[in-house]
Design a protein around this motif. Structure first.
Motif, PDB file in Angstrom:
ATOM      1  N   MET A 287       6.951  -0.300  -9.848  1.00  0.00           N
ATOM      2  CA  MET A 287       5.960  -1.169 -10.455  1.00  0.00           C
ATOM      3  C   MET A 287       6.637  -1.571 -11.837  1.00  0.00           C
ATOM      4  N   GLY A 288       6.470  -2.726 -12.407  1.00  0.00           N
ATOM      5  CA  GLY A 288       6.835  -2.923 -13.890  1.00  0.00           C
ATOM      6  C   GLY A 288       5.814  -2.341 -14.861  1.00  0.00           C
ATOM      7  N   SER A 289       6.282  -2.304 -16.058  1.00  0.00           N
ATOM      8  CA  SER A 289       5.409  -2.069 -17.189  1.00  0.00           C
ATOM      9  C   SER A 289       3.947  -2.981 -17.190  1.00  0.00           C
ATOM     10  N   ASN A 290       2.926  -2.003 -17.153  1.00  0.00           N
ATOM     11  CA  ASN A 290       1.449  -2.935 -17.410  1.00  0.00           C
ATOM     12  C   ASN A 290       1.258  -3.479 -16.234  1.00  0.00           C
ATOM     13  N   SER A 291       1.957  -3.408 -15.060  1.00  0.00           N
ATOM     14  CA  SER A 291       1.494  -4.082 -13.776  1.00  0.00           C
ATOM     15  C   SER A 291       0.227  -3.255 -13.156  1.00  0.00           C
ATOM     16  N   LYS A 292      -0.366  -3.940 -12.136  1.00  0.00           N
ATOM     17  CA  LYS A 292      -1.617  -3.227 -11.505  1.00  0.00           C
ATOM     18  C   LYS A 292      -1.426  -3.474 -10.022  1.00  0.00           C
ATOM     19  N   VAL A 293      -1.824  -2.524  -9.107  1.00  0.00           N
ATOM     20  CA  VAL A 293      -1.994  -2.610  -7.814  1.00  0.00           C
ATOM     21  C   VAL A 293      -3.412  -2.095  -7.604  1.00  0.00           C
ATOM     22  N   TRP A 294      -4.088  -3.024  -6.927  1.00  0.00           N
ATOM     23  CA  TRP A 294      -5.579  -2.984  -6.795  1.00  0.00           C
ATOM     24  C   TRP A 294      -5.616  -2.014  -5.381  1.00  0.00           C
ATOM     25  N   GLY A 295      -5.140  -1.055  -4.998  1.00  0.00           N
ATOM     26  CA  GLY A 295      -5.237  -0.376  -3.625  1.00  0.00           C
ATOM     27  C   GLY A 295      -4.388   0.731  -3.731  1.00  0.00           C
ATOM     28  N   ASN A 296      -3.791   1.130  -2.476  1.00  0.00           N
ATOM     29  CA  ASN A 296      -2.896   2.014  -2.352  1.00  0.00           C
ATOM     30  C   ASN A 296      -1.350   1.826  -2.330  1.00  0.00           C
ATOM     31  N   ILE A 297      -0.576   2.687  -2.615  1.00  0.00           N
ATOM     32  CA  ILE A 297       0.905   2.699  -2.245  1.00  0.00           C
ATOM     33  C   ILE A 297       1.238   3.668  -1.589  1.00  0.00           C
ATOM     34  N   SER A 298       2.193   3.277  -0.528  1.00  0.00           N
ATOM     35  CA  SER A 298       2.798   4.389   0.500  1.00  0.00           C
ATOM     36  C   SER A 298       4.201   3.994   0.601  1.00  0.00           C
ATOM     37  N   THR A 299       5.387   4.977   0.602  1.00  0.00           N
ATOM     38  CA  THR A 299       6.555   4.747   0.782  1.00  0.00           C
ATOM     39  C   THR A 299       7.089   6.053   1.227  1.00  0.00           C
ATOM     40  N   PRO A 300       8.176   6.221   2.225  1.00  0.00           N
ATOM     41  CA  PRO A 300       8.891   7.321   2.752  1.00  0.00           C
ATOM     42  C   PRO A 300       9.894   7.665   1.566  1.00  0.00           C
ATOM     43  N   GLU A 301      10.246   7.008   0.398  1.00  0.00           N
ATOM     44  CA  GLU A 301      11.372   7.306  -0.303  1.00  0.00           C
ATOM     45  C   GLU A 301      10.797   7.130  -1.638  1.00  0.00           C
ATOM     46  N   ALA A 302      11.374   7.156  -2.874  1.00  0.00           N
ATOM     47  CA  ALA A 302      10.920   7.295  -4.228  1.00  0.00           C
ATOM     48  C   ALA A 302       9.918   6.362  -4.693  1.00  0.00           C
ATOM     49  N   MET A 303       9.064   6.858  -5.355  1.00  0.00           N
ATOM     50  CA  MET A 303       8.048   5.669  -6.040  1.00  0.00           C
ATOM     51  C   MET A 303       7.905   5.892  -7.375  1.00  0.00           C
ATOM     52  N   ASN A 304       8.060   4.624  -8.200  1.00  0.00           N
ATOM     53  CA  ASN A 304       8.253   4.783  -9.632  1.00  0.00           C
ATOM     54  C   ASN A 304       7.105   3.677 -10.363  1.00  0.00           C
ATOM     55  N   VAL A 305       6.058   4.368 -11.055  1.00  0.00           N
ATOM     56  CA  VAL A 305       4.781   3.442 -11.538  1.00  0.00           C
ATOM     57  C   VAL A 305       5.475   3.357 -13.053  1.00  0.00           C
ATOM     58  N   GLY A 306       5.591   1.984 -13.471  1.00  0.00           N
ATOM     59  CA  GLY A 306       6.016   2.120 -14.715  1.00  0.00           C
ATOM     60  C   GLY A 306       5.168   2.320 -15.982  1.00  0.00           C
TER      61      GLY A 306
ATOM     62  N   ASP B  35      -0.316  -8.693 -11.047  1.00  0.00           N
ATOM     63  CA  ASP B  35      -1.372  -7.962 -10.105  1.00  0.00           C
ATOM     64  C   ASP B  35      -1.175  -8.262  -8.625  1.00  0.00           C
ATOM     65  N   VAL B  36      -1.277  -7.165  -7.710  1.00  0.00           N
ATOM     66  CA  VAL B  36      -1.279  -6.952  -6.457  1.00  0.00           C
ATOM     67  C   VAL B  36      -2.808  -6.532  -6.065  1.00  0.00           C
ATOM     68  N   TYR B  37      -3.396  -7.420  -5.506  1.00  0.00           N
ATOM     69  CA  TYR B  37      -4.926  -6.875  -5.137  1.00  0.00           C
ATOM     70  C   TYR B  37      -4.837  -6.739  -3.584  1.00  0.00           C
ATOM     71  N   GLY B  38      -4.758  -5.493  -3.119  1.00  0.00           N
ATOM     72  CA  GLY B  38      -4.350  -4.663  -2.091  1.00  0.00           C
ATOM     73  C   GLY B  38      -3.683  -3.681  -2.145  1.00  0.00           C
ATOM     74  N   SER B  39      -3.317  -3.254  -1.006  1.00  0.00           N
ATOM     75  CA  SER B  39      -2.382  -2.076  -0.679  1.00  0.00           C
ATOM     76  C   SER B  39      -1.088  -2.442  -0.283  1.00  0.00           C
ATOM     77  N   ILE B  40      -0.060  -1.525  -0.716  1.00  0.00           N
ATOM     78  CA  ILE B  40       1.359  -1.703  -0.387  1.00  0.00           C
ATOM     79  C   ILE B  40       1.849  -0.489   0.559  1.00  0.00           C
ATOM     80  N   LEU B  41       2.558  -1.124   1.561  1.00  0.00           N
ATOM     81  CA  LEU B  41       3.552  -0.040   2.555  1.00  0.00           C
ATOM     82  C   LEU B  41       4.744  -0.449   2.125  1.00  0.00           C
TER      83      LEU B  41
END
Length: 427
Positions: A70-89, A57-63
């Motif tokens: 993100m690995g399999s069955n992981s959870k981010v409790w917020g926003n995710i932002s990146t200028p590059e590729a994004m892969n949610v498991g 778990d990540v409780y909060g946002s990621i930049l």
């Protein structure tokens, strides 16, 4: 005032409404960094969940400045932002906020995004994946079989809706739209004349935010390294005995240790696996512990920490101002970690903090890398609850074109507001 003159200022006000920030550590970080739980200048990797009892778990946002995964069955409790590729498991990997990618965006099979997903490049959601908001792509857009999008989909290229998939809102694209015979969608709109997201502007806005935040991390590290009585007071950081004279630490903590609130330093510092660090505030309100480490900061496996006698808003800040930080498997670190280079959190480790309590558990931590990456191991937890505040990013505010119906409703509302103001002025 004319209605047309009201629209832009109100849109900007809505987009950049200030976030609420707490005292203590957050005054050192500032509003922008305090809106994040993880910041990396290059890539960020969140580990997978490995068992029912050990969740990632990540409780909060990621930049992140680079590719974010993100690995399999992981959870981010917020926003995710990146200028590059994004892969949610796959397998129920879950993001509760918005996802913004300046590159290709992929949601794995059965992945979940509770809000909007937006990408400059192609976007794909896998079979049985769900998106709670809109899906907006500057490139080719694909929804997998039996997937669901609760908002609309809009593509700067071709758009494909898979078998038994569902799109609740409208479907629009610059290129060809292909909808499976077994899929259900809202209205299919005429071809778009332009991409719903400006790929260059969107990516540039995200890049600029990363550059600015990297500078903010370095600024915070310098402020901690060169702390004075006045600056400590301005940050709301209090030390036992009222002194900020820095105490030299031995290179390695080899036995269970208690440290009162204060400023500490070392060339490099580590803890032996299995040892306990107790942080004793001695009853000082808003007590603070600042650790300025020149090079390597390393917490051994199963290191534990406890905060005691610290009323108010205590703060624990680990500042590896010229090096990296690592934690071993199963370590528990209280506080906020700032590093010039990378931060690597081991499997089953926890980073939480000292700004507030959530359900009786200390739960306010963060990780910030000024120039490099952040990696969290499988079933690791980074807990930023209570000390983060969501903000609308420039990329989200400036580069995405709303669905035509939504924009019309917004402008109608603003027009009515302008009419009311005009009538008041005439009266």
């Amino acid at each position: 005032m004319k209605t047309s003159k009201l629209v832009l200022p109100l849109l900007l006000a809505l987009a950049y409404a200030p976030a609420q920030v707490l005292a203590g550590t957050t005054t050192v970080l500032g509003t922008e960094l305090s809106s994040l739980t993880i910041f990396s200048n290059t890539y960020t990797s969140v580990g997978a969940t490995t068992s029912a009892s050990l969740h990632s778990d990540v409780y909060g946002s990621i930049l992140a400045g680079g590719v974010t995964t993100m690995g399999s069955n992981s959870k981010v409790w917020g926003n995710i932002s990146t200028p590059e590729a994004m892969n949610v498991g796959a397998n129920f990997a879950h993001v509760t906020g918005n996802i913004q990618s300046g590159g290709v965006l992929t949601l794995g099979d059965r992945a979940i995004a509770d809000k909007n997903i937006t990408s400059s490049g192609a976007s794909t959601i896998g079979d049985h994946a769900t998106v709670g908001g809109n899906m907006i792509s500057g490139g080719v857009l694909t929804t997998g079989d039996t997937s669901k999008v609760s908002g609309y989909v809009a593509s700067g290229g071709a758009a494909t809706v898979g078998a038994n998939a569902k799109v609740v809102g409208t479907v629009s694209a610059v290129g060809k739209i292909t909808i499976s015979a077994s899929a259900t969608t809202g209205t299919v709109l005429p071809p778009l004349s332009a991409s719903p997201v400006n790929p260059v502007a969107y990516k540039d806005a995200l890049v600029n935010r990363v550059v600015a935040d990297s500078a903010l991390v370095s600024k915070a590290q310098d402020a901690l390294r060169n702390m004075t009585h006045d600056s400590a007071a301005s940050f709301g950081l209090n030390f036992y005995g009222g002194t900020i004279a820095s105490v030299l630490l031995a290179p390695t903590m080899t036995v269970d240790t208690t440290l009162i609130s204060g400023v500490y330093h070392a060339a490099s510092w580590s803890t032996t696996a299995g040892k306990k660090l107790t942080l004793d505030g001695k009853g000082v309100t808003n007590a603070a512990w600042v650790f300025n480490i020149t090079d390597i900061l390393a917490f051994g496996g199963v290191t534990t920490m406890e905060l005691i006698n610290a009323p108010g808003t205590p703060s624990v800040i680990w500042n590896a101002f010229n090096g990296y930080t690592s934690t071993g498997k199963g370590a528990h670190v209280i506080g906020t970690i700032l590093a010039k280079t990378y931060v690597m959190v081991g499997a089953e480790a926890t980073v939480d903090g000292a700004n507030t309590t959530v359900g009786g558990k200390l739960a306010c931590g963060g990780i910030y890398s000024a120039t490099s990456y952040v990696s969290t191991g499988d079933s690791a937890v980074i807990d930023g609850r209570g000390c983060v505040a969501e903000t609308t990013t420039p990329a989200e505010a400036a580069a995405v074109v709303p669905e035509p119906g939504s924009l019309a409703m917004l402008l109608t509302g603003l027009g009515l507001l302008g009419f009311m103001v005009r009538r008041k002025n005439q009266a």
